[in-house]
Design an enzyme around this catalytic site. Sequence first.
Site, PDB file in Angstrom:
ATOM      1  N   CYS A  32       0.727  -0.917  -0.272  1.00 40.88           N
ATOM      2  CA  CYS A  32      -0.119  -0.146  -0.045  1.00 40.88           C
ATOM      3  C   CYS A  32       0.684   1.103   0.176  1.00 40.88           C
ATOM      4  O   CYS A  32       1.275   1.166   0.745  1.00 40.88           O
ATOM      5  CB  CYS A  32      -0.902  -0.244   1.377  1.00 40.88           C
ATOM      6  SG  CYS A  32      -1.760   1.743   1.745  1.00 40.88           S
ATOM      7  N   CYS A  35       0.405   3.819   2.907  1.00 45.47           N
ATOM      8  CA  CYS A  35       0.903   3.260   4.015  1.00 45.47           C
ATOM      9  C   CYS A  35       2.265   3.804   3.643  1.00 45.47           C
ATOM     10  O   CYS A  35       2.365   3.868   5.130  1.00 45.47           O
ATOM     11  CB  CYS A  35       0.659   1.531   3.861  1.00 45.47           C
ATOM     12  SG  CYS A  35      -1.307   1.022   3.960  1.00 45.47           S
TER      13      CYS A  35
END
Length: 107
Positions: A32, A35
Amino acid sequence: MGATRPVTDDTFEAEVLQSDKPVLVDFWAPWCGPCRQVAPILEELAGEHDAIEVVKVNTDENPRTAAAYGITSIPTLNVYSGGQLVKSIIGARPKPALVRELGEYLG
């Protein structure tokens, strides 16, 4: 001052729900991009504020916890206090926005 640390399906209850102070949980995954953008900001917050614990749950490795809390988008930043979910922030934010949103928990 602290740093972020990993929490797993097996340790979530003890380390998050039974914590004496608020806990910010970063639900993330290695693939991600957002993230990875928010991770260094969370490290800074962990180092600057000892009124809150900052932990990370890798949703790929800990699907039970992610499912139990209805995590469908990552990053999701949840704050738990007294065993209850008290705040949820979905998506990456710049540090000033996170500090503003988390202010009451940062001490």
